[in-house]
Motif scaffolding. Structure first.
Motif, PDB file in Angstrom:
ATOM      1  N   ILE A   1      -4.458 -27.722   9.930  1.00 16.23           N
ATOM      2  CA  ILE A   1      -4.120 -27.916   8.772  1.00 16.23           C
ATOM      3  C   ILE A   1      -5.361 -27.852   7.578  1.00 16.23           C
ATOM      4  O   ILE A   1      -5.256 -28.365   6.604  1.00 16.23           O
ATOM      5  N   SER A   2      -6.653 -27.379   8.297  1.00 25.79           N
ATOM      6  CA  SER A   2      -7.734 -27.304   7.408  1.00 25.79           C
ATOM      7  C   SER A   2      -7.516 -26.701   6.056  1.00 25.79           C
ATOM      8  O   SER A   2      -8.261 -26.857   5.207  1.00 25.79           O
ATOM      9  N   LYS A   3      -6.646 -25.671   6.141  1.00 25.36           N
ATOM     10  CA  LYS A   3      -6.324 -24.786   4.923  1.00 25.36           C
ATOM     11  C   LYS A   3      -4.885 -25.137   4.342  1.00 25.36           C
ATOM     12  O   LYS A   3      -4.298 -24.334   3.638  1.00 25.36           O
ATOM     13  N   ALA A   4      -4.312 -26.299   4.901  1.00 24.05           N
ATOM     14  CA  ALA A   4      -2.941 -26.414   4.405  1.00 24.05           C
ATOM     15  C   ALA A   4      -2.817 -27.195   3.279  1.00 24.05           C
ATOM     16  O   ALA A   4      -3.771 -27.760   2.883  1.00 24.05           O
ATOM     17  N   THR A   5      -1.644 -27.170   2.684  1.00 23.80           N
ATOM     18  CA  THR A   5      -1.280 -27.889   1.549  1.00 23.80           C
ATOM     19  C   THR A   5      -0.087 -28.683   1.639  1.00 23.80           C
ATOM     20  O   THR A   5       0.904 -27.847   2.343  1.00 23.80           O
ATOM     21  N   ALA A   6       0.178 -29.739   0.802  1.00 24.99           N
ATOM     22  CA  ALA A   6       1.320 -30.109   0.830  1.00 24.99           C
ATOM     23  C   ALA A   6       1.863 -30.910  -0.406  1.00 24.99           C
ATOM     24  O   ALA A   6       0.876 -31.562  -1.081  1.00 24.99           O
ATOM     25  N   LYS A   7       3.104 -30.818  -0.624  1.00 26.87           N
ATOM     26  CA  LYS A   7       3.461 -31.935  -1.782  1.00 26.87           C
ATOM     27  C   LYS A   7       4.722 -32.801  -1.462  1.00 26.87           C
ATOM     28  O   LYS A   7       5.642 -31.941  -0.692  1.00 26.87           O
ATOM     29  N   ILE A   8       4.488 -33.896  -1.619  1.00 24.14           N
ATOM     30  CA  ILE A   8       5.869 -34.744  -1.105  1.00 24.14           C
ATOM     31  C   ILE A   8       6.390 -35.218  -2.461  1.00 24.14           C
ATOM     32  O   ILE A   8       5.701 -35.629  -3.337  1.00 24.14           O
ATOM     33  N   THR A   9       7.800 -35.379  -2.476  1.00 19.99           N
ATOM     34  CA  THR A   9       8.325 -36.034  -3.470  1.00 19.99           C
ATOM     35  C   THR A   9       9.286 -36.930  -2.942  1.00 19.99           C
ATOM     36  O   THR A   9      10.084 -36.853  -2.161  1.00 19.99           O
ATOM     37  N   LEU A  10       9.017 -38.233  -3.634  1.00 17.23           N
ATOM     38  CA  LEU A  10       9.672 -39.524  -3.215  1.00 17.23           C
ATOM     39  C   LEU A  10      10.839 -39.770  -4.166  1.00 17.23           C
ATOM     40  O   LEU A  10      10.556 -39.711  -5.208  1.00 17.23           O
TER      41      LEU A  10
ATOM     42  N   ASN B   1       2.581 -26.081   3.212  1.00 20.02           N
ATOM     43  CA  ASN B   1       2.022 -24.429   3.063  1.00 20.02           C
ATOM     44  C   ASN B   1       1.074 -24.525   4.329  1.00 20.02           C
ATOM     45  O   ASN B   1      -0.005 -24.879   3.729  1.00 20.02           O
ATOM     46  N   LEU B   2       1.438 -23.872   5.206  1.00 18.73           N
ATOM     47  CA  LEU B   2       0.284 -23.818   6.176  1.00 18.73           C
ATOM     48  C   LEU B   2      -0.056 -22.315   6.225  1.00 18.73           C
ATOM     49  O   LEU B   2       0.326 -21.385   5.292  1.00 18.73           O
ATOM     50  N   ALA B   3      -1.227 -21.861   6.726  1.00 17.17           N
ATOM     51  CA  ALA B   3      -1.861 -20.262   6.627  1.00 17.17           C
ATOM     52  C   ALA B   3      -0.589 -19.332   6.644  1.00 17.17           C
ATOM     53  O   ALA B   3      -0.826 -18.438   5.593  1.00 17.17           O
ATOM     54  N   SER B   4       0.403 -19.169   7.401  1.00 14.61           N
ATOM     55  CA  SER B   4       1.150 -18.255   7.372  1.00 14.61           C
ATOM     56  C   SER B   4       2.631 -18.451   6.941  1.00 14.61           C
ATOM     57  O   SER B   4       3.603 -17.399   6.763  1.00 14.61           O
ATOM     58  N   LYS B   5       2.969 -19.582   6.438  1.00 15.61           N
ATOM     59  CA  LYS B   5       4.369 -19.820   6.173  1.00 15.61           C
ATOM     60  C   LYS B   5       4.301 -21.263   5.516  1.00 15.61           C
ATOM     61  O   LYS B   5       3.518 -21.985   5.435  1.00 15.61           O
ATOM     62  N   ALA B   6       5.355 -21.325   4.596  1.00 16.27           N
ATOM     63  CA  ALA B   6       5.785 -22.462   3.896  1.00 16.27           C
ATOM     64  C   ALA B   6       7.221 -23.137   4.569  1.00 16.27           C
ATOM     65  O   ALA B   6       8.088 -22.293   4.982  1.00 16.27           O
ATOM     66  N   THR B   7       7.083 -24.374   4.562  1.00 17.89           N
ATOM     67  CA  THR B   7       8.221 -25.109   4.971  1.00 17.89           C
ATOM     68  C   THR B   7       8.500 -26.293   4.320  1.00 17.89           C
ATOM     69  O   THR B   7       7.766 -26.881   3.684  1.00 17.89           O
ATOM     70  N   THR B   8      10.013 -26.711   4.291  1.00 15.37           N
ATOM     71  CA  THR B   8      10.432 -27.968   3.624  1.00 15.37           C
ATOM     72  C   THR B   8      11.057 -28.508   4.650  1.00 15.37           C
ATOM     73  O   THR B   8      11.936 -28.378   5.407  1.00 15.37           O
ATOM     74  N   ALA B   9      10.474 -29.894   4.844  1.00 13.38           N
ATOM     75  CA  ALA B   9      10.913 -31.022   5.615  1.00 13.38           C
ATOM     76  C   ALA B   9      11.275 -32.121   4.937  1.00 13.38           C
ATOM     77  O   ALA B   9      10.986 -32.797   3.897  1.00 13.38           O
ATOM     78  N   ARG B  10      12.633 -32.567   5.376  1.00 13.31           N
ATOM     79  CA  ARG B  10      13.368 -33.848   4.795  1.00 13.31           C
ATOM     80  C   ARG B  10      13.139 -35.203   5.547  1.00 13.31           C
ATOM     81  O   ARG B  10      13.462 -35.037   6.728  1.00 13.31           O
ATOM     82  N   PHE B  11      13.117 -36.368   4.968  1.00 14.47           N
ATOM     83  CA  PHE B  11      13.082 -37.571   5.663  1.00 14.47           C
ATOM     84  C   PHE B  11      13.995 -38.448   4.877  1.00 14.47           C
ATOM     85  O   PHE B  11      13.773 -38.228   3.561  1.00 14.47           O
ATOM     86  N   VAL B  12      14.475 -39.409   5.515  1.00 15.80           N
ATOM     87  CA  VAL B  12      15.000 -40.758   4.752  1.00 15.80           C
ATOM     88  C   VAL B  12      14.148 -41.989   5.417  1.00 15.80           C
ATOM     89  O   VAL B  12      14.508 -42.224   6.691  1.00 15.80           O
ATOM     90  N   LEU B  13      13.373 -42.712   4.428  1.00 19.55           N
ATOM     91  CA  LEU B  13      12.821 -44.005   5.069  1.00 19.55           C
ATOM     92  C   LEU B  13      13.854 -44.983   5.662  1.00 19.55           C
ATOM     93  O   LEU B  13      14.871 -45.210   5.084  1.00 19.55           O
ATOM     94  N   LYS B  14      13.418 -45.595   6.783  1.00 17.03           N
ATOM     95  CA  LYS B  14      14.080 -46.715   7.377  1.00 17.03           C
ATOM     96  C   LYS B  14      13.667 -48.029   6.599  1.00 17.03           C
ATOM     97  O   LYS B  14      12.385 -48.158   6.687  1.00 17.03           O
TER      98      LYS B  14
END
Length: 127
Positions: free
Chosen positions: A68-77, A114-127
């Motif tokens: 993940i050295s070149k990865a970025t991420a944005k989290i929306t709460l 955003n990883l080197a080769s792809k963008a993904t969206t992961a969803r969670f619901v906190l417990k």
């Protein structure tokens, strides 16, 4: 006889799709390794550890850490009517942000990674 053969063939094809849709062993477990919540997208596990002062996102592919050295991420709460957006940066073996976060049970979390080769969206619901 043709009717029986056709019926049997259709039943056989339908049963194959039922078994394929079932949860199956894909070489790794989806258990949290860091005490967070895990979701799997295309054989990649995303584990979110959400605390009031830190957000951490671990990424594993088939159980092995992803670079993940070149990865970025944005989290929306999303909590009630509140919305908080946070940028995560690489930190050792995870993506991380420090600060003050509303992480109450029921909070919905959307992570855009955003990883080197792809963008993904992961969803969670906190417990």
């Amino acid at each position: 006889m043709k009717l029986i053969s056709t019926t049997f063939a259709l039943m056989l094809m339908a049963s194959g799709s039922v078994f394929a849709a079932d949860k199956h062993d894909h070489g790794h477990e989806d258990k949290p390794l860091h005490g967070g919540l895990v979701t799997e997208i295309k054989d990649v596990d995303y584990e979110l550890v959400a605390k009031p002062d830190v957000l951490q996102l671990y990424v594993r592919d088939h159980g092995k850490p992803v670079d993940i050295s070149k990865a970025t991420a944005k989290i929306t709460l999303l909590s009630g009517g509140d919305k908080q957006e946070v940028e995560l940066k690489p930190s050792a073996d995870r993506l991380e942000a420090k600060g003050s976060f509303k992480v109450t049970p029921g909070t919905k979390v959307v992570a855009q990674v955003n990883l080197a080769s792809k963008a993904t969206t992961a969803r969670f619901v906190l417990k």
